[in-house]
Design an enzyme around this catalytic site. Structure first.
Site, PDB file in Angstrom:
ATOM      1  N   ARG A 186       0.813  -1.228   0.000  1.00  6.52           N
ATOM      2  CA  ARG A 186       0.000   0.000   0.000  1.00  6.52           C
ATOM      3  C   ARG A 186       0.844   1.275   0.000  1.00  6.52           C
ATOM      4  NH1 ARG A 186      -2.448  -3.327   3.594  1.00  6.52           N
ATOM      5  NH2 ARG A 186      -4.269  -4.386   2.735  1.00  6.52           N
ATOM      6  N   LYS A 223       2.705  11.426 -11.768  1.00  8.82           N
ATOM      7  CA  LYS A 223       1.807  10.542 -12.530  1.00  8.82           C
ATOM      8  C   LYS A 223       2.552   9.241 -12.773  1.00  8.82           C
ATOM      9  CE  LYS A 223      -0.920  13.580 -15.503  1.00  8.82           C
ATOM     10  NZ  LYS A 223      -1.264  13.779 -16.930  1.00  8.82           N
ATOM     11  N   GLU A 259       9.714  18.267 -25.422  1.00  5.95           N
ATOM     12  CA  GLU A 259       9.056  18.581 -24.148  1.00  5.95           C
ATOM     13  C   GLU A 259       9.695  19.805 -23.482  1.00  5.95           C
ATOM     14  OE1 GLU A 259       6.298  17.036 -23.496  1.00  5.95           O
ATOM     15  OE2 GLU A 259       6.432  14.948 -24.145  1.00  5.95           O
ATOM     16  N   LYS A 284       7.266  23.017 -14.768  1.00  4.29           N
ATOM     17  CA  LYS A 284       6.392  21.878 -14.474  1.00  4.29           C
ATOM     18  C   LYS A 284       6.040  21.861 -12.985  1.00  4.29           C
ATOM     19  CE  LYS A 284       5.012  17.227 -15.179  1.00  4.29           C
ATOM     20  NZ  LYS A 284       5.064  15.984 -15.913  1.00  4.29           N
ATOM     21  N   GLU A 331      -4.589  17.352 -12.169  1.00  4.11           N
ATOM     22  CA  GLU A 331      -5.076  17.728 -13.497  1.00  4.11           C
ATOM     23  C   GLU A 331      -6.573  17.972 -13.553  1.00  4.11           C
ATOM     24  OE1 GLU A 331      -3.071  15.722 -16.698  1.00  4.11           O
ATOM     25  OE2 GLU A 331      -4.447  16.557 -18.174  1.00  4.11           O
ATOM     26  N   ARG A 354      -3.153  22.021 -15.207  1.00  8.68           N
ATOM     27  CA  ARG A 354      -2.119  21.053 -15.613  1.00  8.68           C
ATOM     28  C   ARG A 354      -2.278  20.653 -17.083  1.00  8.68           C
ATOM     29  NH1 ARG A 354       0.462  16.121 -11.922  1.00  8.68           N
ATOM     30  NH2 ARG A 354       1.852  15.366 -13.543  1.00  8.68           N
ATOM     31  N   ASN A 414      -0.135  19.730 -21.984  1.00  7.53           N
ATOM     32  CA  ASN A 414      -0.452  18.898 -23.147  1.00  7.53           C
ATOM     33  C   ASN A 414      -0.431  19.677 -24.460  1.00  7.53           C
ATOM     34  OD1 ASN A 414      -0.815  16.524 -21.663  1.00  7.53           O
ATOM     35  ND2 ASN A 414      -2.858  17.199 -21.053  1.00  7.53           N
ATOM     36  N   HIS A 474       0.042  17.939 -27.712  1.00 11.76           N
ATOM     37  CA  HIS A 474      -0.182  16.518 -27.453  1.00 11.76           C
ATOM     38  C   HIS A 474      -1.450  15.969 -28.093  1.00 11.76           C
ATOM     39  CE1 HIS A 474       3.176  16.933 -24.770  1.00 11.76           C
ATOM     40  NE2 HIS A 474       3.075  15.682 -24.355  1.00 11.76           N
ATOM     41  N   HIS A 501      -0.862  12.882 -30.168  1.00 13.98           N
ATOM     42  CA  HIS A 501      -1.441  11.558 -29.902  1.00 13.98           C
ATOM     43  C   HIS A 501      -2.119  11.002 -31.150  1.00 13.98           C
ATOM     44  CE1 HIS A 501      -1.566  12.390 -25.303  1.00 13.98           C
ATOM     45  NE2 HIS A 501      -0.416  11.891 -25.689  1.00 13.98           N
ATOM     46  N   HIS A 525       7.283   9.526 -29.034  1.00 11.16           N
ATOM     47  CA  HIS A 525       6.319  10.465 -28.467  1.00 11.16           C
ATOM     48  C   HIS A 525       6.767  11.918 -28.688  1.00 11.16           C
ATOM     49  CE1 HIS A 525       3.493  12.200 -25.612  1.00 11.16           C
ATOM     50  NE2 HIS A 525       4.511  12.753 -24.980  1.00 11.16           N
TER      51      HIS A 525
HETATM   52  N1  LIG Z   1       4.342  10.287 -15.878  1.00  9.17           N
HETATM   53  C1  LIG Z   1       4.295  11.311 -16.692  1.00  9.17           C
HETATM   54  O1  LIG Z   1       3.878  12.419 -16.321  1.00  9.17           O
HETATM   55  C2  LIG Z   1       4.783  11.121 -18.089  1.00  9.17           C
HETATM   56  C3  LIG Z   1       4.990  12.234 -18.896  1.00  9.17           C
HETATM   57  C4  LIG Z   1       5.523  12.028 -20.169  1.00  9.17           C
HETATM   58  C5  LIG Z   1       5.808  10.737 -20.604  1.00  9.17           C
HETATM   59  N2  LIG Z   1       5.580   9.679 -19.780  1.00  9.17           N
HETATM   60  C6  LIG Z   1       5.884   8.312 -20.201  1.00  9.17           C
HETATM   61  O2  LIG Z   1       7.279   8.246 -20.422  1.00  9.17           O
HETATM   62  C7  LIG Z   1       7.554   7.215 -21.365  1.00  9.17           C
HETATM   63  C8  LIG Z   1       8.562   7.726 -22.354  1.00  9.17           C
HETATM   64  O3  LIG Z   1       9.759   8.018 -21.677  1.00  9.17           O
HETATM   65  P1  LIG Z   1      11.169   8.067 -22.441  1.00  9.17           P
HETATM   66  O4  LIG Z   1      11.048   8.951 -23.612  1.00  9.17           O
HETATM   67  O5  LIG Z   1      12.183   8.361 -21.416  1.00  9.17           O
HETATM   68  O6  LIG Z   1      11.290   6.600 -23.047  1.00  9.17           O
HETATM   69  P2  LIG Z   1      12.014   5.255 -22.522  1.00  9.17           P
HETATM   70  O7  LIG Z   1      11.909   5.103 -21.080  1.00  9.17           O
HETATM   71  O8  LIG Z   1      11.490   4.163 -23.379  1.00  9.17           O
HETATM   72  O9  LIG Z   1      13.547   5.526 -22.894  1.00  9.17           O
HETATM   73  C9  LIG Z   1      13.913   5.650 -24.251  1.00  9.17           C
HETATM   74  C10 LIG Z   1      15.038   4.681 -24.623  1.00  9.17           C
HETATM   75  O10 LIG Z   1      16.279   5.193 -24.110  1.00  9.17           O
HETATM   76  C11 LIG Z   1      16.933   4.181 -23.339  1.00  9.17           C
HETATM   77  N3  LIG Z   1      17.717   4.911 -22.347  1.00  9.17           N
HETATM   78  C12 LIG Z   1      17.276   5.515 -21.235  1.00  9.17           C
HETATM   79  N4  LIG Z   1      18.264   6.218 -20.662  1.00  9.17           N
HETATM   80  C13 LIG Z   1      19.366   6.034 -21.429  1.00  9.17           C
HETATM   81  C14 LIG Z   1      20.703   6.507 -21.357  1.00  9.17           C
HETATM   82  N5  LIG Z   1      21.080   7.388 -20.420  1.00  9.17           N
HETATM   83  N6  LIG Z   1      21.575   6.098 -22.297  1.00  9.17           N
HETATM   84  C15 LIG Z   1      21.181   5.262 -23.293  1.00  9.17           C
HETATM   85  N7  LIG Z   1      19.922   4.815 -23.426  1.00  9.17           N
HETATM   86  C16 LIG Z   1      19.028   5.189 -22.499  1.00  9.17           C
HETATM   87  C17 LIG Z   1      15.803   3.351 -22.815  1.00  9.17           C
HETATM   88  O11 LIG Z   1      16.267   2.076 -22.401  1.00  9.17           O
HETATM   89  C18 LIG Z   1      14.888   3.298 -24.024  1.00  9.17           C
HETATM   90  O12 LIG Z   1      15.337   2.360 -24.949  1.00  9.17           O
HETATM   91  C19 LIG Z   1       6.229   6.824 -21.966  1.00  9.17           C
HETATM   92  O13 LIG Z   1       5.838   5.574 -21.453  1.00  9.17           O
HETATM   93  C20 LIG Z   1       5.276   7.917 -21.498  1.00  9.17           C
HETATM   94  O14 LIG Z   1       3.954   7.455 -21.343  1.00  9.17           O
HETATM   95  C21 LIG Z   1       5.073   9.846 -18.540  1.00  9.17           C
HETATM   96 ZN   LIG Z   2       4.603  14.383 -23.614  1.00 14.88          ZN
END
Ligand SMILES: NC(=O)c1ccc[n+]([C@@H]2O[C@H](COP(=O)([O-])OP(=O)(O)OC[C@H]3O[C@@H](n4cnc5c(N)ncnc54)[C@H](O)[C@@H]3O)[C@@H](O)[C@H]2O)c1
Ligand SMILES: [Zn+2]
Length: 447
Positions: A146, A168, A210, A252, A262, A266, A270, A273, A277, A290
């Protein structure tokens, strides 16, 4: 134009701390202010491997680092060593790498390791990786016994400026991305610039989308600084990256501090976005990253703002130029209404089927786009003749997006440079926007 009267405006410029383009000599801290759930974001170089970085976290016998198989060989050993003075036992769980593994199965892998290792309710989890690892670890921390404390150690630019901040957390479901999750804040976020050394160019550019987004919605001084420093950022200049990460986190943090769950403001995060999307769903998730979809989406959202009479064409061009200089696509691609991994995917679409489809699409996209230069020869003629992207498909994907309410698409628009607003728009106007930035030759592989 009377459209402006239907806007919900969010002017945050007066209350934000002023933009400071000088990096602090010995690292920066940005505070997220959420009463008892407040926490610091530490930003600097060489942080991850220093034991002092981890001083003052909740006391526990065990720490568990959750990472993936790509990041583990790069950074896990450093972090394990730095945590060793603080915890009697430090263990690492490496999940498979990829958005397609942001699932119950991976979550269970974390729980297996926690329960198998007799981890108690004080155990601290460390999310070491990009947004995928961060979102899953945060959700695991929210659920395990929990709720146990967790720390974000984001290693992609996107994760440092966006996903690790704000609480999030989520996993994907075959019927929709990020549909199962919780609001759960970390105890600390540590952004180490050194982790960018190994980040692929394409991922760096995706993160820059971003970063850029914070300019038009909140801070034109920052936008101008980005215009002046884009080459340094792409060359991974550590000081420039620190300034960009700090300002993005400040904005942020400020927005999340006003609206943690949100219910209103917040939503301005987006920007770009809704169009983005549609691109992700219409091309199949993973075809464009993305951030690439958001880059193109910001150009379209700004064009929409211009057509609503809010900003001028010169401002659209400025956004477009910066997005392009970040190595991101600026042309609206042709979308299919019923792509295999669309947001309206039928219940029979299995997670593994869509996972392998997007994995192979992603591989081929990166192979043909390795230079990350984006595609800069759009005609932008604005004649609205629709000979490029298929507006109907775009509208379809935007209507089923989870941010749409009862099929009504809410766009984040730019009310004036540096100020965001929410607006609706007639379908015909949206179609004109897409046509103005599409090109019959802007097919998938050309981006
Ligand atoms: N929680 C939130 O508010 C929020 C906001 C935006 C996006 N997201 C989520 O974030 C995710 C996308 O995140 P991302 O763009 O970081 O993608 P990711 O986590 O898939 O990382 C991208 C790639 O880079 C690699 N990688 C990571 N760090 C590295 C490093 N230092 N050196 C070499 N390779 C590295 C990873 O293994 C992966 O292959 C999505 O699932 C999205 O839904 C969440
Ligand atoms: Zn985004």
């Amino acid at each position: 134009m009377n459209a402006a009267s239907a806007l919900t405006r969010f002017d945050i410029t007066a209350s934000l701390p002023a933009f400071d383009p000088v990096p602090a000599a010995d690292g920066d801290t940005v505070q997220i202010d959420l009463d008892a759930r407040s926490y610091p974001i530490r930003i600097g170089s060489g942080l991850l491997g220093q034991p002092e970085t981890w001083d003052g976290l909740p006391k526990a016998r065990q720490a568990v680092i959750v990472t993936n198989t790509t990041v583990q060989p790069l950074y896990a050993a450093q972090l394990e060593q730095a945590l060793a003075p603080h915890y009697a036992q430090v263990r690492t769980v490496a999940l498979p790498d990829g958005e397609q593994y942001k699932t119950w199965e991976s979550l269970n892998q974390i729980f297996d390791a926690l329960l198998g290792g007799q981890c108690d309710r004080k155990t601290v989890l460390f999310a070491l990786g990009g947004g995928v690892v961060g979102d899953m670890t945060g959700f695991a921390a929210a659920c395990y016994m929990r709720g146990v404390p967790f720390v974000q150690v984001p290693t992609t630019l996107l994760a440092q400026v966006d996903s690790s901040v704000g609480g999030k957390t989520a996993i994907n479901h075959p019927l929709g991305k990020n549909m199962i999750g919780a609001f759960y804040q970390p105890r600390r976020v540590v952004c180490d610039m050194d982790t960018f050394a190994t980040l692929p160019d394409r991922e760096l550019s995706a993160g820059l989308a971003e970063v850029i987004k914070y300019g038009p919605i909140a801070d034109m001084a920052f936008f101008e600084w980005l215009e002046q420093n884009m080459e340094k950022l792409r060359a991974r200049d550590a000081d420039a990256l620190r300034v960009a990460v700090r300002r993005s986190c400040q904005i942020k943090a400020w927005v999340v501090g006003q609206d943690e769950q949100e219910s209103g403001m917040r939503a301005i995060l987006n920007y770009g976005h809704t169009f983005g999307h549609a691109i992700e769903a219409g091309l199949g998730f993973g075809t464009w990253l993305h951030g690439e979809a958001v880059g193109c989406g910001m150009v379209l959202a700004t064009e929409l703002s211009a057509r609503l009479g809010l900003v001028d064409g010169a401002f659209v061009q400025r956004v477009r130029n910066l997005v392009q200089r970040a190595g991101l696509p600026v042309l609206a691609p042709q979308l299919e209404e019923d792509s295999p991994a669309s947001a309206s995917a039928s219940a029979s679409a299995s997670a593994s089927a869509s996972a392998s489809a997007s994995a192979s699409a992603s591989a081929s996209a990166s192979a043909s786009n390795g230079n990350g230069n984006g595609n800069g020869n759009g005609n932008g003629n604005g004649n609205g003749n629709g000979n490029g992207a298929n507006a109907e498909a775009w509208l379809h994907h935007m209507r089923v997006d989870k941010k749409a309410e009862a099929g009504q698409i809410r766009f984040v628009v730019i009310a004036q440079p540096g100020e965001a607003a929410l607006a609706t728009a007639p379908d015909a106007l949206v179609a004109e926007v897409i046509a103005a930035h599409s090109n019959p030759h802007a097919c998938l592989m050309q981006r």
